[in-house]
Design an enzyme around this catalytic site. Structure first.
Site, mmCIF file in Angstrom:
data_model
loop_
_atom_site.group_PDB
_atom_site.id
_atom_site.type_symbol
_atom_site.label_atom_id
_atom_site.label_comp_id
_atom_site.label_asym_id
_atom_site.label_seq_id
_atom_site.Cartn_x
_atom_site.Cartn_y
_atom_site.Cartn_z
ATOM 1 N N ASN A 1 -42.012 -54.125 -7.559
ATOM 2 C CA ASN A 1 -41.360 -52.814 -7.605
ATOM 3 C C ASN A 1 -41.210 -52.285 -9.027
ATOM 4 O O ASN A 1 -41.496 -51.116 -9.299
ATOM 5 C CB ASN A 1 -39.995 -52.872 -6.917
ATOM 6 N N THR B 1 -53.736 -3.958 -14.986
ATOM 7 C CA THR B 1 -52.541 -4.371 -14.245
ATOM 8 C C THR B 1 -52.847 -3.973 -12.814
ATOM 9 O O THR B 1 -53.547 -2.974 -12.586
ATOM 10 C CB THR B 1 -51.252 -3.661 -14.732
ATOM 11 N N HIS B 2 -52.381 -4.759 -11.876
ATOM 12 C CA HIS B 2 -52.695 -4.534 -10.450
ATOM 13 C C HIS B 2 -54.198 -4.509 -10.195
ATOM 14 O O HIS B 2 -54.662 -3.856 -9.263
ATOM 15 C CB HIS B 2 -52.094 -3.217 -9.941
ATOM 16 N N SER C 1 -78.594 -18.784 -3.704
ATOM 17 C CA SER C 1 -78.279 -18.783 -2.276
ATOM 18 C C SER C 1 -79.466 -19.380 -1.535
ATOM 19 O O SER C 1 -80.616 -19.167 -1.909
ATOM 20 C CB SER C 1 -78.026 -17.344 -1.819
ATOM 21 N N LYS D 1 -79.682 -13.915 -5.260
ATOM 22 C CA LYS D 1 -78.314 -14.279 -5.624
ATOM 23 C C LYS D 1 -78.217 -15.232 -6.812
ATOM 24 O O LYS D 1 -79.014 -16.137 -6.980
ATOM 25 C CB LYS D 1 -77.595 -14.935 -4.432
ATOM 26 N N ASN E 1 -74.806 -17.112 -8.240
ATOM 27 C CA ASN E 1 -73.380 -17.215 -7.913
ATOM 28 C C ASN E 1 -72.590 -18.024 -8.955
ATOM 29 O O ASN E 1 -73.112 -18.984 -9.510
ATOM 30 C CB ASN E 1 -73.213 -17.877 -6.543
ATOM 31 N N GLU F 1 -65.766 -20.825 -9.027
ATOM 32 C CA GLU F 1 -65.163 -20.798 -7.686
ATOM 33 C C GLU F 1 -64.631 -22.171 -7.288
ATOM 34 O O GLU F 1 -63.570 -22.297 -6.673
ATOM 35 C CB GLU F 1 -66.199 -20.353 -6.649
ATOM 36 N N TYR G 1 -36.581 -49.216 -3.462
ATOM 37 C CA TYR G 1 -38.000 -49.105 -3.150
ATOM 38 C C TYR G 1 -38.245 -49.004 -1.648
ATOM 39 O O TYR G 1 -37.580 -49.652 -0.847
ATOM 40 C CB TYR G 1 -38.760 -50.332 -3.710
ATOM 41 N N GLN H 1 -45.886 -46.244 -2.122
ATOM 42 C CA GLN H 1 -47.248 -46.652 -2.481
ATOM 43 C C GLN H 1 -48.200 -45.459 -2.472
ATOM 44 O O GLN H 1 -49.181 -45.434 -3.201
ATOM 45 C CB GLN H 1 -47.727 -47.717 -1.489
ATOM 46 N N LYS I 1 -49.529 -43.093 -5.815
ATOM 47 C CA LYS I 1 -50.688 -43.238 -6.710
ATOM 48 C C LYS I 1 -51.879 -42.420 -6.230
ATOM 49 O O LYS I 1 -52.680 -41.935 -7.022
ATOM 50 C CB LYS I 1 -51.051 -44.713 -6.864
#
Ligand code: ARG
Length: 456
Positions: free
Chosen positions: A109, A154-155, A276, A282, A284, A289, A316, A321, A324
């Site tokens: 522990n 903005t926006h 693509s 294409k 990409n 992404e 504990y 466990q 991790k």
């Protein structure tokens, strides 16, 4: 055979063992585990709990186990319950009874809690290096683009012209705070839980501060229950990884937008773009992404660890466990995404001339006219109103602001004079920003100087 089963009549069922083994994950902590064990045994020697000959034997054998695991010569599998038991069993296999002394005054522990803290300490250093690398790259691109003008948004609507360098410098500051957060987390991670034993401490005369010192840690976690029960540092660290990923994801989104036909601002090198399988034309921005997408893994890890911990009574519990899995997932993903973003950025060209002409005289300069009127002592709200009317006129006549005649300007406000036109170039709008931290050439240069001194 596990190290703990003399009170059992049977060995662990295969399905139960397979289900409960964590070695495929915590095997990643073998180095930290051995480092922790060596400090522990040195402390046992100093405290005369084990002899110095026994201590040396244990240390030497642990070092050879470390080497063999790292070279892939010593292998474990799911039949080993976890890395801590595996290493101890291997040690005992090699040096017999002496090996059985290593675990004196210690429990898995406090051992696992220590391993994680050592791991987090190392990963904080490595993350800081990688983030600094990304900042340096952003700075170099900013230096190349001290004159490049882009629309600021903005926006996601065009707002005001800004320098591209200014935009990149914003990311440098953003990532700087991530480094700051990591430094702060380090303070809390750098405390040793070792010697808390299972939960209540030990009757043996150990010296917890000594093992902490050997490990180069800044102190111990005093309360033994706290030492083995808490995972707030793991949570804090994963939450910092989440913030880093959120920031990276925003940058990725921008790279994807900038490389679109609509923006036509960034050209990603063929080596960092994909095609693509159906549409031959294409190209990409998959790398950007995927970084954006992989953010989900790290946010998931954060929610995962919070959920694991939320109802656990002290001290504990085996649920812990799972921590991790979340920790390593967060570290691996964040590091890889930071590195690949640096790769992507260094394989992307930005079009210096994309926007300036288009923005000259455009509605993005409306605020310049508001400030113009304010300087003539017209109250801001009124100035805003007047310029709003001009904007409406420009839209209805499908004209830019600098194509509207002085006559028309005057019809809306007598305060307008011929000099208004000199405020309607993108360059002048940038130059005329005088507030601290603004997008002006001067302020951007100041920021570049600041970061150059700090980073390059
Ligand atoms: N593999 C365990 C974990 O990672 C180690 C600690 C086991 N402790 C126990 N009392 N069963 O949590």
């Amino acid at each position: 055979m596990p190290t703990w089963n003399s009170r059992f009549k049977k060995g662990l069922d295969e399905q139960a063992l397979n289900f409960s083994s964590s070695i495929e994950i915590d095997g990643r902590l073998f180095n930290e585990d051995i480092t922790g064990s060596i400090a522990h045994v040195k402390m046992l020697v100093k405290q005369k709990i084990v002899s110095s000959a026994e201590g040396s034997k244990i240390v030497k054998t642990l070092e050879s186990i470390r080497k063999e695991i790292s070279l892939g010569k010593l292998k474990y599998n799911w039949r080993n319950e976890d890395i801590h038991s595996f290493i101890e069993e291997e040690l005992t296999k090699r040096i017999g009874t002496t090996g059985k002394k290593l675990h004196t005054a210690r429990s898995r522990n406090d051992q696992v809690a220590l391993d994680e803290r050592l791991y987090i300490k190392n990963e904080i250093l490595s993350l800081k290096k990688i983030i600094t690398g990304l900042q340096k790259l952003l700075l170099k691109i900013a230096i190349k683009h001290k004159e490049t003008i882009i629309p600021g948004y903005t926006h996601l609507q065009r707002a005001q012209p800004i320098l591209f360098a200014h935009h990149l410098l914003a990311y440098i500051s953003i990532f700087d705070r991530d480094i700051d957060r990591l430094n702060d987390c380090l303070k809390r991670a750098d405390k040793s839980p070792l010697g808390a034993a299972a939960l209540s401490g030990t009757t043996l005369p150990i010296d917890r501060n000594y093992s902490a010192k050997l490990l180069g840690m800044k102190g111990i976690i005093e309360n033994s229950l706290d030492a083995v029960s808490s995972r707030d540092v793991v949570i804090e660290f994963i939450s910092i990884c989440s913030v880093v990923m959120m920031n990276l994801s925003r940058l990725s989104e921008e790279l994807a937008l900038w490389s679109s036909h609509e923006f036509s601002f960034a050209q990603i090198d063929d080596s960092f773009a994909t095609g693509s399988s159906l549409m031959p034309q294409k190209k990409n921005p998959d790398i950007a992404e995927l970084v954006r997408g992989k953010t989900g893994r790290v946010f998931g890890a954060l929610i995962g660890i919070l959920t694991v911990m939320k109802s656990l009574p002290l001290a504990y519990n085996r649920d812990m466990q799972e921590d991790k899995f979340h920790l390593i997932e967060a570290v691996d993903t964040t590091k890889e995404c930071l590195q690949v973003t640096a790769g992507l950025l260094s394989h992307t060209k930005f079009n210096k001339d994309r926007f300036e002409k288009e923005l000259d005289g455009s509605l993005l300069l409306s605020t310049e006219l508001v400030d113009y009127l304010v300087r003539k002592k017209i109250p801001f709200r009124e100035a805003h109103n007047i310029v709003g009317k001009l904007v409406a006129l420009a839209i209805s006549k499908k004209k830019k602001l600098n194509d509207i005649t002085l006559n028309d300007y005057k019809k809306i406000s007598h305060e307008f004079e011929k000099d208004l036109y000199k405020y309607l170039t993108v360059k002048s709008s940038i130059i005329n920003k005088i507030s601290k931290g603004s997008t002006s050439f001067k302020e951007v240069e100041n920021q570049v100087k600041f970061w150059t001194k700090k980073l390059l």
